[in-house]
Design a protein around this motif. Structure first.
Motif, PDB file in Angstrom:
ATOM      1  N   LEU A  16      -2.168   1.599   9.105  1.00  0.00           N
ATOM      2  CA  LEU A  16      -1.488   1.795   7.821  1.00  0.00           C
ATOM      3  C   LEU A  16      -0.702   0.576   7.386  1.00  0.00           C
ATOM      4  O   LEU A  16      -0.373   0.445   6.204  1.00  0.00           O
ATOM      5  CB  LEU A  16      -0.544   3.007   7.913  1.00  0.00           C
ATOM      6  N   ALA A  17      -0.393  -0.326   8.311  1.00  0.00           N
ATOM      7  CA  ALA A  17       0.335  -1.542   7.929  1.00  0.00           C
ATOM      8  C   ALA A  17      -0.533  -2.458   7.067  1.00  0.00           C
ATOM      9  O   ALA A  17      -0.011  -3.223   6.244  1.00  0.00           O
ATOM     10  CB  ALA A  17       0.816  -2.287   9.171  1.00  0.00           C
ATOM     11  N   VAL A  18      -1.846  -2.372   7.238  1.00  0.00           N
ATOM     12  CA  VAL A  18      -2.758  -3.247   6.469  1.00  0.00           C
ATOM     13  C   VAL A  18      -2.695  -2.932   4.973  1.00  0.00           C
ATOM     14  O   VAL A  18      -2.455  -3.837   4.159  1.00  0.00           O
ATOM     15  CB  VAL A  18      -4.197  -3.131   7.018  1.00  0.00           C
ATOM     16  N   PRO A  19      -2.899  -1.663   4.538  1.00  0.00           N
ATOM     17  CA  PRO A  19      -2.766  -1.392   3.094  1.00  0.00           C
ATOM     18  C   PRO A  19      -1.353  -1.625   2.569  1.00  0.00           C
ATOM     19  O   PRO A  19      -1.185  -2.007   1.410  1.00  0.00           O
ATOM     20  CB  PRO A  19      -3.171   0.082   2.961  1.00  0.00           C
ATOM     21  N   VAL A  20      -0.327  -1.417   3.403  1.00  0.00           N
ATOM     22  CA  VAL A  20       1.041  -1.687   2.952  1.00  0.00           C
ATOM     23  C   VAL A  20       1.186  -3.155   2.563  1.00  0.00           C
ATOM     24  O   VAL A  20       1.697  -3.489   1.481  1.00  0.00           O
ATOM     25  CB  VAL A  20       2.060  -1.312   4.050  1.00  0.00           C
ATOM     26  N   LEU A  21       0.723  -4.045   3.428  1.00  0.00           N
ATOM     27  CA  LEU A  21       0.854  -5.478   3.148  1.00  0.00           C
ATOM     28  C   LEU A  21      -0.046  -5.907   1.990  1.00  0.00           C
ATOM     29  O   LEU A  21       0.364  -6.700   1.134  1.00  0.00           O
ATOM     30  CB  LEU A  21       0.522  -6.281   4.411  1.00  0.00           C
ATOM     31  N   LEU A  22      -1.263  -5.376   1.952  1.00  0.00           N
ATOM     32  CA  LEU A  22      -2.171  -5.743   0.851  1.00  0.00           C
ATOM     33  C   LEU A  22      -1.618  -5.293  -0.498  1.00  0.00           C
ATOM     34  O   LEU A  22      -1.655  -6.058  -1.475  1.00  0.00           O
ATOM     35  CB  LEU A  22      -3.547  -5.125   1.089  1.00  0.00           C
TER      36      LEU A  22
ATOM     37  N   LEU B  30       5.750   5.017   0.122  1.00  0.00           N
ATOM     38  CA  LEU B  30       5.138   6.201   0.723  1.00  0.00           C
ATOM     39  C   LEU B  30       4.329   5.834   1.963  1.00  0.00           C
ATOM     40  O   LEU B  30       4.421   6.501   3.012  1.00  0.00           O
ATOM     41  CB  LEU B  30       4.251   6.911  -0.305  1.00  0.00           C
ATOM     42  N   LEU B  31       3.553   4.766   1.877  1.00  0.00           N
ATOM     43  CA  LEU B  31       2.755   4.336   3.026  1.00  0.00           C
ATOM     44  C   LEU B  31       3.644   3.807   4.150  1.00  0.00           C
ATOM     45  O   LEU B  31       3.322   3.981   5.333  1.00  0.00           O
ATOM     46  CB  LEU B  31       1.752   3.262   2.595  1.00  0.00           C
ATOM     47  N   ILE B  32       4.750   3.156   3.800  1.00  0.00           N
ATOM     48  CA  ILE B  32       5.682   2.681   4.829  1.00  0.00           C
ATOM     49  C   ILE B  32       6.274   3.867   5.589  1.00  0.00           C
ATOM     50  O   ILE B  32       6.370   3.858   6.819  1.00  0.00           O
ATOM     51  CB  ILE B  32       6.792   1.823   4.196  1.00  0.00           C
ATOM     52  N   VAL B  33       6.675   4.904   4.846  1.00  0.00           N
ATOM     53  CA  VAL B  33       7.210   6.110   5.494  1.00  0.00           C
ATOM     54  C   VAL B  33       6.146   6.742   6.386  1.00  0.00           C
ATOM     55  O   VAL B  33       6.421   7.148   7.527  1.00  0.00           O
ATOM     56  CB  VAL B  33       7.713   7.111   4.437  1.00  0.00           C
ATOM     57  N   ALA B  34       4.909   6.830   5.880  1.00  0.00           N
ATOM     58  CA  ALA B  34       3.825   7.410   6.681  1.00  0.00           C
ATOM     59  C   ALA B  34       3.572   6.584   7.939  1.00  0.00           C
ATOM     60  O   ALA B  34       3.402   7.134   9.037  1.00  0.00           O
ATOM     61  CB  ALA B  34       2.554   7.504   5.834  1.00  0.00           C
ATOM     62  N   HIS B  35       3.564   5.260   7.795  1.00  0.00           N
ATOM     63  CA  HIS B  35       3.300   4.380   8.937  1.00  0.00           C
ATOM     64  C   HIS B  35       4.393   4.492   9.994  1.00  0.00           C
ATOM     65  O   HIS B  35       4.113   4.703  11.184  1.00  0.00           O
ATOM     66  CB  HIS B  35       3.179   2.934   8.450  1.00  0.00           C
TER      67      HIS B  35
ATOM     68  N   ALA C  55      -7.865  11.050   3.889  1.00  0.00           N
ATOM     69  CA  ALA C  55      -6.689  10.182   3.769  1.00  0.00           C
ATOM     70  C   ALA C  55      -7.086   8.709   3.885  1.00  0.00           C
ATOM     71  O   ALA C  55      -6.628   7.866   3.103  1.00  0.00           O
ATOM     72  CB  ALA C  55      -5.662  10.545   4.837  1.00  0.00           C
ATOM     73  N   ALA C  56      -7.949   8.405   4.857  1.00  0.00           N
ATOM     74  CA  ALA C  56      -8.392   7.017   5.037  1.00  0.00           C
ATOM     75  C   ALA C  56      -9.181   6.525   3.830  1.00  0.00           C
ATOM     76  O   ALA C  56      -8.985   5.385   3.357  1.00  0.00           O
ATOM     77  CB  ALA C  56      -9.240   6.905   6.308  1.00  0.00           C
ATOM     78  N   VAL C  57     -10.064   7.362   3.299  1.00  0.00           N
ATOM     79  CA  VAL C  57     -10.857   6.982   2.125  1.00  0.00           C
ATOM     80  C   VAL C  57      -9.963   6.789   0.907  1.00  0.00           C
ATOM     81  O   VAL C  57     -10.159   5.857   0.116  1.00  0.00           O
ATOM     82  CB  VAL C  57     -11.934   8.058   1.840  1.00  0.00           C
ATOM     83  N   THR C  58      -8.940   7.653   0.750  1.00  0.00           N
ATOM     84  CA  THR C  58      -8.041   7.547  -0.389  1.00  0.00           C
ATOM     85  C   THR C  58      -7.277   6.234  -0.366  1.00  0.00           C
ATOM     86  O   THR C  58      -7.199   5.521  -1.375  1.00  0.00           O
ATOM     87  CB  THR C  58      -7.044   8.727  -0.397  1.00  0.00           C
TER      88      THR C  58
ATOM     89  N   LEU D  64       2.309   1.958 -10.052  1.00  0.00           N
ATOM     90  CA  LEU D  64       1.852   2.893  -9.026  1.00  0.00           C
ATOM     91  C   LEU D  64       2.131   2.362  -7.619  1.00  0.00           C
ATOM     92  O   LEU D  64       2.476   3.122  -6.707  1.00  0.00           O
ATOM     93  CB  LEU D  64       0.358   3.168  -9.192  1.00  0.00           C
ATOM     94  N   ASN D  65       2.004   1.043  -7.448  1.00  0.00           N
ATOM     95  CA  ASN D  65       2.258   0.450  -6.135  1.00  0.00           C
ATOM     96  C   ASN D  65       3.725   0.562  -5.737  1.00  0.00           C
ATOM     97  O   ASN D  65       4.045   0.620  -4.544  1.00  0.00           O
ATOM     98  CB  ASN D  65       1.825  -1.007  -6.116  1.00  0.00           C
ATOM     99  N   ALA D  66       4.613   0.578  -6.738  1.00  0.00           N
ATOM    100  CA  ALA D  66       6.037   0.756  -6.430  1.00  0.00           C
ATOM    101  C   ALA D  66       6.292   2.108  -5.776  1.00  0.00           C
ATOM    102  O   ALA D  66       7.286   2.280  -5.055  1.00  0.00           O
ATOM    103  CB  ALA D  66       6.872   0.617  -7.705  1.00  0.00           C
TER     104      ALA D  66
END
Length: 509
Positions: free
Chosen positions: A67-73, A96-101, A411-414, A89-91
């Protein structure tokens, strides 16, 4: 005394580090647009996080690191892209992804509750529990360095200051009324302190305090969360006599026992009826779209109007079918082997017919774009339909490979699809499509292109070189020029690659 000092010191270090991050956050974002500052702060947060949890979870390659990969990208899109919709949307997506990670990282190996519950618990329970803690940590740090008598004296001084405030206001008012020179001196005090900008200073201090408190409370909640009740704990309570067996069994009821399930015969009947209608619809679609039946359209209906009328309805039906598919997969009582094979065959027909609907909707939208041009919204809908098709393909695989973790795959595909959309260059793709349409039809909406991201500028300059007489291109380029000049970065933290490249292209043109 030493045993109490250790947690105080560790919390104190955690709070000081959060305060340092908050100061950097203020420097990067206060009165500045988001640019390279966004990925820099995300990286800083990860440094703070891994430093804070280093004793509990060491930094190594593990599933949660994916999950760190999409966060950084996604965070780097603020430095390389300029599509306003995706940046907004990225904001929301990046935090959200940081919390999930981080939640996944700290709970890996002890996953007892559904992941969505752990996310909500971490944000709305564990974090909020520690919001008041910075004040407690600060007070403990001050009182720890002072002797007990001095600590009490400090409290007495604070009480005296608070009590003296109303008395001081009354005395000052009386003295100002009694002496005009003293009154003039008091009147000059705001002029003497105007350069301090007290209100602005307080706002900045509040900014730093809020960010520091949020970072500290979130990471502190990850380090020491309040545990969820487990089956083992309930059984221990029963053994100890604190709860009855009936109460304990109610506390550990499995989801499957609590959720009512649909009878297989009822489910099969629903699928037979739906599939009959969908097969008829598929036959009609093949006759019009896939069988070359353009001449058979009703009189007075063009392909563009036919596409516009039915597209939205097809997308809604597709979403309904996805809901039905999920209910049939997880909400139906499993019949015998033959009955389950029959249900799977019906679900396979449902997926097949839905694929035809998505293809029909895709073709309708393509025809509508040929008639009226390309926009960001229409291109995003194209991507959404491809995304839905992938979800249905995964569901079809799930029918025959029941061990497939469908929701994890979804989730991964999304996340993957959202990252691809961000790096696809949607504004540039819209511009290319409209330019190709202009070369074929001579029609182009340059006013719309002038409101897109800076990735469009090189394409408009190329169009101007190829077709100097293209109407509205100069006006669109002037719009970009004025946006660049009015929003010229005041700091290196606002740097954006797309804007810089557009400015350079306009200067060279």
């Amino acid at each position: 005394m030493k045993t109490e000092a250790a947690p105080v010191r560790s919390e104190g270090k955690l709070l000081l580090a959060a305060l340092g991050c908050a100061v950097v956050h203020h420097y990067l974002f206060y009165e500045k647009t988001w640019g390279v500052s966004f990925p820099l702060f995300v990286l800083l947060f990860y440094v703070y996080y891994y430093w804070a949890v280093r004793e509990k979870r060491e930094l190594r390659l593990e599933p949660s690191m994916a999950l760190a990969v999409p966060v950084l990208l996604l965070s780097f899109t603020y430095a390389v892209h300029s599509n306003l919709l995706l940046l907004v949307l990225n904001a929301l997506a990046v935090p959200l992804l940081i919390v999930a990670h981080t939640t996944w990282h700290m709970s890996e190996g002890r996953l007892r509750t559904p992941f969505i519950f752990r996310l909500l618990d971490q944000v709305f329970v564990q974090t909020l529990r520690y919001v008041p803690q910075p004040v407690v940590v600060a007070f403990r740090a001050v009182s720890f360095k002072m002797k007990a008598g001095r600590s009490q004296e400090l409290i007495k001084v604070l009480i005296g200051l608070i009590v003296s405030i109303p008395l001081l206001l009354a005395v000052v008012a009386l003295l100002a009324s009694a002496d005009s020179i003293f009154d003039r001196t008091l009147a000059r005090l705001p002029e003497l302190t105007s350069g301090l900008q007290l209100g602005l200073t307080l706002f900045r201090a509040l900014w730093i305090a809020c960010i520091a408190t949020g970072l500290f409370a979130y990471v502190r909640g990850l380090l020491q969360p309040k545990p969820w009740p487990s089956r083992a704990a309930a059984e221990e309570d029963v053994a100890a006599g604190s709860t009855t067996p009936a109460t304990a069994s109610a506390a550990v009821v499995t989801p499957s026992a609590a959720v009512p399930r649909i009878d297989a015969t009822v489910a099969a009947t629903i699928l037979v009826v739906l599939n009959a209608v969908y097969l008829l619809f598929a036959f009609v679609q093949f006759s019009y779209f896939f069988g070359g039946g353009a001449a058979e359209l009703p009189e007075g209906i063009t392909y563009a109007s036919y596409a516009r009328k039915g597209f939205a309805e097809l997308v809604v039906v597709t979403l309904i079918n996805l809901t039905v598919l999920m209910i049939m997969l997880y909400g139906v009582k499993r019949p015998g082997l033959a009955g389950w094979r029959f249900l799977r065959a019906l679900l396979g027909v449902l997926v097949f017919c839905t694929g035809i609907m998505l293809s029909s909707a895709y073709l309708r939208l393509s025809m509508y774009e040929e008639a009226y041009g390309y926009t960001v919204a229409r291109l995003l809908v194209h991507a959404f339909m491809i995304f839905l098709l992938v979800l249905f393909v995964l569901a079809l695989v799930k029918l025959w490979r029941e061990r497939l973790p469908l929701f994890r795959c979804y989730a991964a595909v999304t996340v993957t699809a959202y990252v691809i959309v961000n790096y696809f260059g949607i504004d540039a793709a819209v511009a290319r499509g409209n330019i190709q349409r202009y070369e074929a039809t001579g029609r182009i909406d340059t006013a719309y292109l002038g409101g897109l991201g800076y990735e469009v500028v090189p394409l408009l300059l190329e169009l101007k070189r190829k077709h100097p007489d293209a109407e509205g291109v100069d006006k669109a380029l002037q719009s970009f020029q004025s946006r660049i000049e009015s929003g010229k970065p005041a700091s290196w933290t606002e740097f954006n690659w797309s804007e810089w490249r557009a400015a350079k292209a306009l200067e060279e043109a």
